[in-house]
Design an enzyme around this catalytic site. Structure first.
Site, PDB file in Angstrom:
ATOM      1  N   ARG A  14       0.839  -1.204   0.000  1.00  0.00           N
ATOM      2  CA  ARG A  14       0.000   0.000   0.000  1.00  0.00           C
ATOM      3  C   ARG A  14       0.879   1.261   0.000  1.00  0.00           C
ATOM      4  O   ARG A  14       1.001   1.943  -1.016  1.00  0.00           O
ATOM      5  CB  ARG A  14      -0.942  -0.019   1.228  1.00  0.00           C
ATOM      6  CG  ARG A  14      -2.091   0.959   1.139  1.00  0.00           C
ATOM      7  CD  ARG A  14      -1.759   2.385   1.497  1.00  0.00           C
ATOM      8  NE  ARG A  14      -1.206   2.520   2.847  1.00  0.00           N
ATOM      9  CZ  ARG A  14      -0.689   3.655   3.310  1.00  0.00           C
ATOM     10  NH1 ARG A  14      -0.623   4.730   2.549  1.00  0.00           N
ATOM     11  NH2 ARG A  14      -0.198   3.700   4.539  1.00  0.00           N
ATOM     12  N   ASP A  15       1.510   1.554   1.100  1.00  0.00           N
ATOM     13  CA  ASP A  15       2.293   2.790   1.217  1.00  0.00           C
ATOM     14  C   ASP A  15       3.422   2.807   0.186  1.00  0.00           C
ATOM     15  O   ASP A  15       3.755   3.853  -0.382  1.00  0.00           O
ATOM     16  CB  ASP A  15       2.872   2.877   2.643  1.00  0.00           C
ATOM     17  CG  ASP A  15       3.392   4.257   2.995  1.00  0.00           C
ATOM     18  OD1 ASP A  15       3.347   5.150   2.139  1.00  0.00           O
ATOM     19  OD2 ASP A  15       3.850   4.438   4.131  1.00  0.00           O
ATOM     20  N   HIS A 211       3.757   4.024  12.941  1.00  0.00           N
ATOM     21  CA  HIS A 211       4.185   4.047  11.538  1.00  0.00           C
ATOM     22  C   HIS A 211       5.228   5.149  11.422  1.00  0.00           C
ATOM     23  O   HIS A 211       4.899   6.327  11.493  1.00  0.00           O
ATOM     24  CB  HIS A 211       2.966   4.331  10.644  1.00  0.00           C
ATOM     25  CG  HIS A 211       3.291   4.368   9.188  1.00  0.00           C
ATOM     26  ND1 HIS A 211       3.086   3.288   8.349  1.00  0.00           N
ATOM     27  CD2 HIS A 211       3.818   5.340   8.416  1.00  0.00           C
ATOM     28  CE1 HIS A 211       3.472   3.613   7.121  1.00  0.00           C
ATOM     29  NE2 HIS A 211       3.916   4.858   7.121  1.00  0.00           N
ATOM     30  N   HIS A 213       8.850   6.856   9.654  1.00  0.00           N
ATOM     31  CA  HIS A 213       9.569   6.984   8.385  1.00  0.00           C
ATOM     32  C   HIS A 213      11.057   7.175   8.630  1.00  0.00           C
ATOM     33  O   HIS A 213      11.489   7.504   9.732  1.00  0.00           O
ATOM     34  CB  HIS A 213       9.003   8.168   7.587  1.00  0.00           C
ATOM     35  CG  HIS A 213       7.737   7.824   6.861  1.00  0.00           C
ATOM     36  ND1 HIS A 213       7.088   8.713   6.041  1.00  0.00           N
ATOM     37  CD2 HIS A 213       7.005   6.696   6.816  1.00  0.00           C
ATOM     38  CE1 HIS A 213       6.009   8.132   5.538  1.00  0.00           C
ATOM     39  NE2 HIS A 213       5.930   6.915   5.992  1.00  0.00           N
ATOM     40  N   CYS A 244       8.010   9.039   2.235  1.00  0.00           N
ATOM     41  CA  CYS A 244       8.311  10.329   1.604  1.00  0.00           C
ATOM     42  C   CYS A 244       9.811  10.539   1.524  1.00  0.00           C
ATOM     43  O   CYS A 244      10.418  11.164   2.381  1.00  0.00           O
ATOM     44  CB  CYS A 244       7.622  11.473   2.336  1.00  0.00           C
ATOM     45  SG  CYS A 244       7.837  11.435   4.115  1.00  0.00           S
ATOM     46  N   ASN A 253      10.014   4.912   3.830  1.00  0.00           N
ATOM     47  CA  ASN A 253       9.585   4.036   4.912  1.00  0.00           C
ATOM     48  C   ASN A 253      10.790   3.332   5.530  1.00  0.00           C
ATOM     49  O   ASN A 253      11.869   3.253   4.939  1.00  0.00           O
ATOM     50  CB  ASN A 253       8.603   2.991   4.370  1.00  0.00           C
ATOM     51  CG  ASN A 253       7.203   3.541   4.255  1.00  0.00           C
ATOM     52  OD1 ASN A 253       6.651   4.027   5.223  1.00  0.00           O
ATOM     53  ND2 ASN A 253       6.631   3.481   3.060  1.00  0.00           N
TER      54      ASN A 253
HETATM   55 ZN    ZN Z   1       4.830   5.423   5.312  1.00  0.00          ZN
END
Ligand code: ZN
Length: 311
Positions: A14-15, A211, A213, A244, A253
């Site tokens: 997904r991400d 979550h 990063h 990002c 990620n």
């Molecule tokens: Zn993420």
């Protein structure tokens, strides 16, 4: 022993896939997800029920959720932006749905075109829908507090705003809240403080996952801070795709392979098999030949004689 200390929740399908330019073929996605599950990953965020025009990379989410829900012992998670998505997700057999809620209202308006009040109403509507389902078909409902550690539009986000949002979202019917460092601004001390203040407001067991990063290189340091606060679910993405990645050379990620190495080296069971994890990475690499893949462990290899914990 067949227990997992830390649940590594893989968000690559997904991400990851929503942020890369290439569109992965549905058949490749299925092969990748099957392989990830086969490597011992127990929770995978497989897609997002957003309009197909917005994210063509995830246009096959319904088919992917239906496919993944047939895999034994796999918790199938899916992102939903609204009630419509929550209905689609539960119909397709998802085990967990996550609604993103930007604590920065500017970000919320810019990205989701929603005010906080509108999102609170959406949470209530989703709760009502879930309650109308038989318990066995009712997905776990998490609301993810995105931009919790800072926002690219508003800058600093106050900790009291995060805590107040968490309280309200629980009152509106979420089962749990999560903390999300959407922008890669988080620092370890901030991770600890925020976990503590949100838990004080909503209860220890209503915040179990984060979550984070790696945008500014602090991904694993922030994970360590979260572990010290007894967080038990950590999101990551195979090869670090997605997130990002503002800085060249940095993954967005957290890299699943590097995370699993750190956890297992600390004596924390993930139930994940490295050899099979590398096979999954090979499937990903073949399916996305034009995308950059990250990860120190895949490049440097495991240390000589290194073994994972007994599982
Ligand atoms: Zn993420």
């Amino acid at each position: 022993m067949n227990t997992t200390d830390i649940l590594v929740s893989e968000v690559g399908p997904r991400d990851g896939l929503q942020s890369v330019k290439s569109i992965m073929q549905t058949g490749d996605k299925k092969a990748w997800i099957r392989s990830l599950a086969g490597a011992g990953i127990k929770e995978i965020e497989v897609g997002s029920f957003v309009p197909k025009t917005l994210l063509p990379q995830l246009a096959d989410t319904q088919e992917i959720v239906e496919f993944a829900s047939q895999i034994e012992h796999l918790m199938v998670a899916v992102l939903v932006p609204n009630l419509y998505g929550a209905v689609a997700a539960s119909n397709a057999g998802a085990d967990k749905i996550t609604l993103p809620f930007s604590v920065s209202e500017t970000h919320s308006q810019a990205n989701l075109k929603r005010s906080h009040e509108q999102l609170f109403d959406e949470v209530s509507a989703i709760r009502s829908h879930l309650d109308s389902l038989p318990p066995s078909q009712r997905p776990h409902f998490e609301v993810s507090l995105s931009t919790a550690f800072g926002c690219t539009l508003e800058g600093a986000v106050s900790e009291s705003a995060v805590t107040r949002s968490a309280e309200r979202l629980m009152a509106q019917g979420a089962d749990e809240v999560g903390l999300s460092d959407t922008t890669g601004y988080a620092t370890p001390d901030q991770v600890k403080r925020l976990i503590q203040s949100v838990r004080r407001a909503v209860g220890h067991d209503k915040l179990t996952g984060v979550h984070l990063h790696n945008t500014r290189g602090l991904g694993l340091a922030n994970v360590l801070a979260a572990l010290e606060m007894d967080i038990t679910t950590i999101d990551s993405s195979m090869a670090g795709i997605g997130g990002c990645p503002f800085a060249p050379g940095a993954s967005g990620n957290i890299v699943t392979e590097d995370l699993v190495f750190m956890l297992e080296s600390m004596g924390l069971n993930t139930g994940i098999d490295f050899e099979k994890l590398f096979e999954s990475r090979a499937i990903l690499a073949a399916a996305l030949p034009n995308e950059e893949l990250f990860g120190f462990i895949p490049q440097a290899g495991l240390p000589l004689g290194w073994v994972a914990n007994e599982y």
